[in-house]
Design a protein around this motif. Sequence first.
Motif, PDB file in Angstrom:
ATOM      1  N   VAL A 102     -10.297   9.403  -3.718  1.00 18.29           N
ATOM      2  CA  VAL A 102     -11.038  10.464  -4.047  1.00 18.29           C
ATOM      3  C   VAL A 102     -12.506  10.169  -4.321  1.00 18.29           C
ATOM      4  O   VAL A 102     -13.359  11.106  -4.180  1.00 18.29           O
ATOM      5  N   ASP A 103     -12.736   8.971  -4.756  1.00 17.93           N
ATOM      6  CA  ASP A 103     -14.050   8.535  -5.001  1.00 17.93           C
ATOM      7  C   ASP A 103     -14.860   8.042  -3.745  1.00 17.93           C
ATOM      8  O   ASP A 103     -16.230   7.733  -3.811  1.00 17.93           O
ATOM      9  N   GLY A 104     -14.070   7.762  -2.573  1.00 20.75           N
ATOM     10  CA  GLY A 104     -14.897   7.245  -1.446  1.00 20.75           C
ATOM     11  C   GLY A 104     -15.367   5.679  -1.365  1.00 20.75           C
ATOM     12  O   GLY A 104     -16.067   5.537  -0.862  1.00 20.75           O
ATOM     13  N   ASN A 105     -14.718   5.087  -2.442  1.00 20.89           N
ATOM     14  CA  ASN A 105     -15.136   3.665  -2.393  1.00 20.89           C
ATOM     15  C   ASN A 105     -14.348   2.661  -1.340  1.00 20.89           C
ATOM     16  O   ASN A 105     -14.519   1.469  -1.393  1.00 20.89           O
ATOM     17  N   GLY A 106     -13.339   3.587  -0.604  1.00 14.36           N
ATOM     18  CA  GLY A 106     -12.747   2.452   0.273  1.00 14.36           C
ATOM     19  C   GLY A 106     -11.330   2.016  -0.382  1.00 14.36           C
ATOM     20  O   GLY A 106     -10.494   1.458   0.465  1.00 14.36           O
ATOM     21  N   CYS A 107     -11.008   2.297  -1.635  1.00 16.18           N
ATOM     22  CA  CYS A 107      -9.604   1.792  -2.161  1.00 16.18           C
ATOM     23  C   CYS A 107      -9.046   3.141  -2.716  1.00 16.18           C
ATOM     24  O   CYS A 107      -9.775   4.092  -3.247  1.00 16.18           O
ATOM     25  N   SER A 142      -8.315  -6.925   2.972  1.00 14.52           N
ATOM     26  CA  SER A 142      -8.450  -5.700   2.318  1.00 14.52           C
ATOM     27  C   SER A 142      -9.783  -5.362   1.805  1.00 14.52           C
ATOM     28  O   SER A 142     -10.005  -4.553   1.206  1.00 14.52           O
ATOM     29  N   ALA A 143     -10.914  -6.390   2.202  1.00 15.19           N
ATOM     30  CA  ALA A 143     -12.089  -6.089   1.580  1.00 15.19           C
ATOM     31  C   ALA A 143     -12.152  -5.955   0.143  1.00 15.19           C
ATOM     32  O   ALA A 143     -12.819  -4.918  -0.350  1.00 15.19           O
ATOM     33  N   ASP A 144     -11.565  -6.919  -0.578  1.00 12.75           N
ATOM     34  CA  ASP A 144     -11.485  -6.657  -1.951  1.00 12.75           C
ATOM     35  C   ASP A 144     -10.829  -5.432  -2.651  1.00 12.75           C
ATOM     36  O   ASP A 144     -11.513  -4.809  -3.460  1.00 12.75           O
ATOM     37  N   CYS A 145      -9.870  -4.789  -1.994  1.00  9.62           N
ATOM     38  CA  CYS A 145      -9.620  -3.414  -2.115  1.00  9.62           C
ATOM     39  C   CYS A 145      -7.935  -3.536  -2.663  1.00  9.62           C
ATOM     40  O   CYS A 145      -7.673  -2.937  -3.814  1.00  9.62           O
ATOM     41  N   ILE A 146      -7.164  -4.114  -1.971  1.00  9.57           N
ATOM     42  CA  ILE A 146      -5.646  -4.226  -2.339  1.00  9.57           C
ATOM     43  C   ILE A 146      -5.318  -5.439  -3.341  1.00  9.57           C
ATOM     44  O   ILE A 146      -5.399  -6.535  -2.896  1.00  9.57           O
TER      45      ILE A 146
END
Length: 237
Positions: free
Chosen positions: A86-91, A111-115
């Motif tokens: 919801v915040d559009g940061n990719g995670c 995961s580009a530091d996301c998962i």
Amino acid sequence: MPRRRRSRRISLPVMLVVVIAVAMWVYVYGPEGDGSLAAGGAATGGPAASDPALAPDPDLAGLVVAPPSSASPYDRDLFGEAWLDVDGNGCDTRNDVLIRDLADVRFRADSADCIVRTGTLTDPYTNTVISFVRGPDTSEAVQIDHVVPLSYAWQHGASEWPDDVREAFANDPANLSAVDGPANQSKSDSGPAEWMPPAADYACTYVDRFADVLLSYGLTIAPEDYDAVLRVEAGCP
């Protein structure tokens, strides 16, 4: 001859003093005074506490006490797809909360530091340290709890919200915590009257967060949960 008794007349200045005094008493203590008492003796925003120790904290004065009111059944799908970005940061929201609440976080390489792949949680609900390892048999050791459960929110006002507000509520970090999985399952959709964190030291923080979310979204609180919050707050610093 018997002495005639003179009638006792109140002078105009004395009468004015009496009228002003009565008016001041009504203004300060009457039902239209400072708002501290409503008809029937109930405290504004909640029922009157018979025990002075349970007098509501000023921060809780805005809570509206009411029983569950939704005529339609709760459906998780009405709060949108689980764990959106919801915040559009990719995670997605789940990973955002894991990143926020876990220590020593390591990510899945692609995961580009996301998962989040691994991390360590000091669980606020049980005060235990849990090693998180992503996987079909291990991920559930750490779960994301809605402090105010979605079904509770539904019964206390969210059923009247538009879809986008329910979606925002379901993904609001202020209402989310990474916690011990079994503790989260034990809580289910309970309010503070039925369930409190096993770690007693977290009780004050928990009821504060519960009340803050209700106030932020204009949700009501069940009478028994309001009483439970007051009891906890009475023992808080």
